[in-house]
Design a protein around this motif. Structure first.
Motif, PDB file in Angstrom:
ATOM      1  N   THR A 184     -75.762  53.668 -39.356  1.00 42.87           N
ATOM      2  CA  THR A 184     -77.358  54.210 -39.126  1.00 42.87           C
ATOM      3  C   THR A 184     -77.224  55.422 -39.974  1.00 42.87           C
ATOM      4  N   LYS A 185     -76.493  55.779 -40.290  1.00 40.13           N
ATOM      5  CA  LYS A 185     -76.475  57.587 -40.774  1.00 40.13           C
ATOM      6  C   LYS A 185     -77.168  57.039 -41.866  1.00 40.13           C
ATOM      7  N   LYS A 186     -77.797  58.373 -41.968  1.00 38.69           N
ATOM      8  CA  LYS A 186     -78.735  58.750 -43.213  1.00 38.69           C
ATOM      9  C   LYS A 186     -78.784  59.497 -44.380  1.00 38.69           C
ATOM     10  N   GLY A 187     -78.926  59.539 -46.186  1.00 36.41           N
ATOM     11  CA  GLY A 187     -78.142  59.820 -46.365  1.00 36.41           C
ATOM     12  C   GLY A 187     -76.581  60.418 -47.289  1.00 36.41           C
ATOM     13  N   ARG A 188     -76.000  59.523 -48.073  1.00 34.89           N
ATOM     14  CA  ARG A 188     -74.939  59.682 -48.850  1.00 34.89           C
ATOM     15  C   ARG A 188     -73.783  59.495 -48.142  1.00 34.89           C
ATOM     16  N   ASP A 189     -73.638  60.046 -46.639  1.00 32.61           N
ATOM     17  CA  ASP A 189     -72.581  60.407 -44.973  1.00 32.61           C
ATOM     18  C   ASP A 189     -71.980  59.033 -44.816  1.00 32.61           C
ATOM     19  N   ALA A 190     -73.068  58.019 -45.111  1.00 30.91           N
ATOM     20  CA  ALA A 190     -72.903  56.892 -44.654  1.00 30.91           C
ATOM     21  C   ALA A 190     -72.439  56.246 -44.877  1.00 30.91           C
ATOM     22  N   TYR A 191     -71.107  56.654 -46.479  1.00 33.94           N
ATOM     23  CA  TYR A 191     -70.742  55.632 -47.173  1.00 33.94           C
ATOM     24  C   TYR A 191     -69.346  56.763 -47.296  1.00 33.94           C
ATOM     25  N   GLN A 192     -69.991  57.953 -47.491  1.00 35.27           N
ATOM     26  CA  GLN A 192     -68.824  59.161 -48.001  1.00 35.27           C
ATOM     27  C   GLN A 192     -67.499  59.439 -47.230  1.00 35.27           C
ATOM     28  N   ILE A 193     -68.151  59.556 -45.888  1.00 35.37           N
ATOM     29  CA  ILE A 193     -66.795  59.594 -44.680  1.00 35.37           C
ATOM     30  C   ILE A 193     -66.061  58.480 -44.320  1.00 35.37           C
ATOM     31  N   PRO A 194     -66.301  56.903 -44.770  1.00 36.00           N
ATOM     32  CA  PRO A 194     -65.319  55.940 -45.276  1.00 36.00           C
ATOM     33  C   PRO A 194     -64.831  56.197 -45.772  1.00 36.00           C
ATOM     34  N   LEU A 195     -64.843  56.484 -47.515  1.00 30.23           N
ATOM     35  CA  LEU A 195     -64.392  56.351 -48.522  1.00 30.23           C
ATOM     36  C   LEU A 195     -63.282  57.594 -48.419  1.00 30.23           C
ATOM     37  N   ALA A 196     -63.269  58.691 -47.085  1.00 33.20           N
ATOM     38  CA  ALA A 196     -62.401  59.627 -47.672  1.00 33.20           C
ATOM     39  C   ALA A 196     -60.785  59.362 -46.971  1.00 33.20           C
ATOM     40  N   LEU A 197     -60.750  58.315 -46.402  1.00 30.75           N
ATOM     41  CA  LEU A 197     -59.947  57.624 -45.530  1.00 30.75           C
ATOM     42  C   LEU A 197     -59.600  57.296 -46.407  1.00 30.75           C
ATOM     43  N   PHE A 198     -59.334  56.876 -47.797  1.00 31.70           N
ATOM     44  CA  PHE A 198     -58.487  56.922 -48.607  1.00 31.70           C
ATOM     45  C   PHE A 198     -57.497  57.648 -49.840  1.00 31.70           C
ATOM     46  N   TYR A 199     -57.991  58.631 -49.234  1.00 30.69           N
ATOM     47  CA  TYR A 199     -56.328  59.602 -48.856  1.00 30.69           C
ATOM     48  C   TYR A 199     -55.434  59.730 -47.980  1.00 30.69           C
TER      49      TYR A 199
END
Length: 527
Positions: A184-199
């Protein structure tokens, strides 16, 4: 089904005596977290406004954000193409650099792909990143499985592969949960936060591998590094292991591998298709491809989207529930994998998956889009995930057990590549069937996958040999002796036993007599 198998395994047949090796196998499988994570995250992204605003479009007809089926296909399928390509490279890479270096190379590629996905708003760059990530994930999966095949004691390979599946399931749960928290987040944070888990998982694994996990002893023996192989095996086994047991196991590995090296003197890719290796290669490819043949790829990656178009309320919440049923399935498998034959596990699991594809298809055909049908869809997707994850590790396990030490990376890599090719076909074609902008079949897509599951059931019944609790060296001996599939379970591997006896002397015979007497005293259900 649960009787004591015939085995030349000289080690103690318990868990506690091999706790160190099990922990090392956990380290080797940490990065399989990535595969489950990606399936769950990307499935959520396809229904996430913050992602669709960048890579999708607003549909006036649907009155909501949607994504073009072609973009949907490429995002999902390019990673699968990457896994296909990387799996083909496993054999040549591994023959030179080994299993651990394959996992470290995958970590570096993962860093590159994740950085691109986090930073780009270009579809072209996103496609490139998905391809690179696929290469990384393919190596994580394949090298981890090769390592576990060759490191775990024969009677605990099933448990070790269950751990592998636990990591994958946890990745799916984490991905679905984080998507739920950010969708429900607005903007790119909605998918960037999950993507950071790949590290996270690859970094942790890379460090732990360096300090605690030796190279595969069987791979070292194929390189004719006998002293290094012995040291590696000793590091994998508990410090208090009985020296005679250790010598017996190592001698089985050494003598059998040397025999295999003498048999396969030509180009290994050609040797896969010669003599008794042909049967082993075809069986490995077939059983590994069960994963793509049962329809798991489209269910896993499109769960959220699929539930949404099926009219299910709160699809993100239900996606978390579905992934949790998968974890429950693999945890349940811990209790039966050492007691039930591999063939039985496969037959029950595949049959159940076929039924779970068929029922929602029938329900949707009769009452499409109703609340009652939506509940049936949720229930049977959950059941499908439970049964699939409960049996899936053992399809991978069988695929690696059937091939010999020298050819394992080449054959298993090819089998994995063809499975990923099947996954690609499933993920690439699924949008045409389930997207309302195309065929709009929705759950009726399950009719196709019910048929493919039944083909897998028939193949298992007639062709898959039983390998529960057998050492890799015993399995090699049985294939070389051209033992029929139905006779694997009770076949006595005299050559492998002689290798162990050579190291243990008369003590081996005495121990086997004691073990046999103990088994006879137990009821068959507990033997």
């Amino acid at each position: 089904m649960v009787g004591a198998p015939v085995s030349a395994n000289p080690l103690k047949l318990d868990v506690r005596s091999h706790s160190k090796c099990l922990l090392i196998c956990v380290i080797a499988t940490l990065s399989t977290f990535q595969y489950g994570l990606d399936y769950a995250l990307v499935g959520g992204f396809l229904s996430m406004p913050g992602f669709l605003e960048v890579f999708g479009y607003y549909s006036e007809d649907l009155e909501k954000w949607n994504i073009d089926p072609t973009v949907q296909q490429l995002i999902s399928s390019l990673m699968t193409i990457g896994t296909f390509l990387s799996s083909l490279m496993v054999g040549p890479f591994s023959s030179k650099f080994g299993r651990r270096h394959g996992l470290w190379a995958a970590t570096l590629l993962n860093y590159v792909a994740t950085a691109i996905q986090l930073g780009t708003t270009s579809k072209a760059a996103l496609y490139v990143a998905r391809l690179i990530l696929g290469v990384s994930v393919g190596w994580f999966l394949t090298f981890a499985q090769l390592y576990v095949h060759e490191a775990a004691p024969a009677h605990l390979r099933g448990i070790s592969f269950a751990v592998y599946q636990v990591m994958l399931s946890i990745g799916s749960i984490v991905g679905a949960s984080v998507d739920y928290g950010t969708h429900t987040k607005k903007g790119r944070d909605a998918y960037q936060i999950p993507l950071a888990l790949f590290y996270v998982a690859p970094t942790l694994q890379a460090v732990l591998l360096y300090f605690f996990a030796p190279e595969s002893p069987r791979w070292l023996m194929t390189q004719r590094k006998e002293a290094a192989a012995e040291e590696s095996l000793r590091r994998l086994r508990n410090p208090n292991i009985d020296e005679l047991e250790f010598r017996a196991e190592f001698n089985e590995i050494k003598q059998s591998t040397l025999e295999q090296l003498e048999q396969n003197k030509k180009a290994l890719f050609l040797e896969m298709w010669r003599g008794t290796n042909l049967r082993r290669t075809l069986l490995s490819i077939a059983v590994v491809c069960f994963h793509s043949a049962n329809g798991s790829s489209w269910v896993n990656i499109y769960t959220t989207y699929f539930l949404q178009i099926a009219g299910v309320k709160q699809p993100f919440s239900y996606s978390v529930m579905v992934t949790c049923t998968g974890l429950i399935g693999v945890l349940v498998s811990f209790f039966f994998v050492r007691l039930i034959d591999r063939r039985t596990v496969m037959l029950v699991g595949i049959t159940a998956c076929g039924i779970c594809q068929l029922v929602p298809a029938i329900a949707w055909s009769k009452n499409p889009g109703t609340e009652a049908t939506g509940k049936i869809v949720v229930a049977f997707i959950s059941l499908f995930t439970f049964f699939y994850v409960a049996y899936a590790p053992y399809a991978w396990l069988l695929g690696g057990e059937y091939v010999n030490n020298q050819l394992r990376a080449f054959t298993f890599g090819l089998a994995t590549a063809l499975n990923f090719l099947g996954n690609w076909a499933g993920t690439f074609s699924a949008p045409y069937f389930i997207n309302p902008a195309k065929f709009g079949w929705g759950p009726k897509y399950g009719y196709i996958w019910f048929g493919s599951n039944m083909i897998c059931v028939i193949f298992t019944w007639f062709f898959l040999p039983e390998t529960r609790d057998r050492t890799l060296e015993e399995i090699h001996e049985m294939f070389e002796a051209k033992v029929p599939a139905r006779k694997f379970k009770h076949y006595v591997c005299a050559n492998t036993e002689s290798y162990a006896a050579e190291a243990m002397g008369h003590d081996l015979a005495e121990r086997k007599n004691v073990r046999a007497a103990h088994v006879e005293e137990l009821p068959e259900s507990k033997a």
